[in-house]
Design an enzyme around this catalytic site. Structure first.
Site, mmCIF file in Angstrom:
data_model
loop_
_atom_site.group_PDB
_atom_site.id
_atom_site.type_symbol
_atom_site.label_atom_id
_atom_site.label_comp_id
_atom_site.label_asym_id
_atom_site.label_seq_id
_atom_site.Cartn_x
_atom_site.Cartn_y
_atom_site.Cartn_z
ATOM 1 C CB VAL A 190 -79.767 -11.114 -69.621
ATOM 2 C CG1 VAL A 190 -79.546 -11.018 -71.127
ATOM 3 C CG2 VAL A 190 -78.443 -11.322 -68.907
ATOM 4 C CB CYS A 191 -85.224 -10.916 -69.554
ATOM 5 S SG CYS A 191 -84.846 -12.688 -69.395
ATOM 6 N N PRO A 192 -84.584 -7.799 -69.495
ATOM 7 C CG PRO A 192 -84.283 -6.576 -67.524
ATOM 8 C CD PRO A 192 -84.307 -7.970 -68.062
ATOM 9 C CD GLU A 196 -82.061 -11.276 -74.549
ATOM 10 O OE1 GLU A 196 -81.387 -11.925 -75.362
ATOM 11 O OE2 GLU A 196 -82.955 -11.791 -73.841
ATOM 12 C CG LEU A 197 -87.817 -8.503 -73.288
ATOM 13 C CD1 LEU A 197 -88.598 -8.786 -72.015
ATOM 14 C CD2 LEU A 197 -88.494 -9.138 -74.479
#
Length: 187
Positions: free
Chosen positions: A46-48, A50-51
């Site tokens: 999920v992190c990439p 969002e970033l």
């Protein structure tokens, strides 16, 4: 206890920024709006998304005088490796702070106890170093940079226009409210 309205606590960290390692401290944040964008870990799922979403809004945020600091408990070396190997993360031009000693995550109360990872949290800090906005989501729920941008515009408007407040779904240029006894029960 709410962290909204509290002051940014002291920190020092090394960040990866546009091909360089740079030192960042709380003193560097003062005098401008700032977003601290915590995420659990580099090289995840999920992190990439969002970033990258935040990277797509970065120029607009910069135009509003807002600096972005993404933060995870990974090192700045890990941030560089991820930036160099991921097309999504390669778009990032904002600070990627390493918080391997957990100082920043603990300062914001976002560190998962016993796990060593930060929760997925967003904190908006005003130029005086006061935390004005907080959003925390569970690990499996990504955030929306467009909504963050809207909230920052509202927070800036509210700060610059005492006596005015921004209602739900307020967008820049829309009507605001002037709280008064005359409005009680009429909205």
């Amino acid at each position: 206890m709410s962290i909204v309205g509290t002051k940014l606590k002291p920190f020092q960290a090394t960040a990866y920024l546009q091909g360089k390692f740079v030192d960042v401290s709380d003193a560097d944040v003062l005098g401008k709006w700032a977003v601290f964008f915590f995420y659990p870990a580099d090289f995840t799922f999920v992190c990439p998304t969002e970033l990258e979403d935040l990277a797509d809004k970065y120029e607009e945020l910069k135009g509003l005088g807002v600096e972005v600091y993404s933060v995870s408990t990974d090192t700045h070396f890990s941030h560089k490796a991820w930036h160099d190997s991921s097309p999504a993360i390669g778009k990032i031009n904002y600070y990627m702070l390493g918080d391997q000693n957990h100082t920043i995550s603990n300062n914001f109360g976002i560190l998962r106890e016993g796990v060593g990872l930060a929760d997925r949290g967003t904190f908006v800090v005003d130029p005086d170093g006061v935390i004005q906005l907080v959003e925390i989501t569970p690990e499996g729920v990504g955030r929306n940079a467009t909504e963050l941008l809207r909230k920052i515009k509202a927070a800036k408007y509210w700060r610059e226009n005492p006596g005015q407040v921004c209602p739900a779904k307020w967008e820049e240029g829309a009507e605001t409210l002037a709280p008064s006894i005359d409005l009680v029960g009429k909205i």
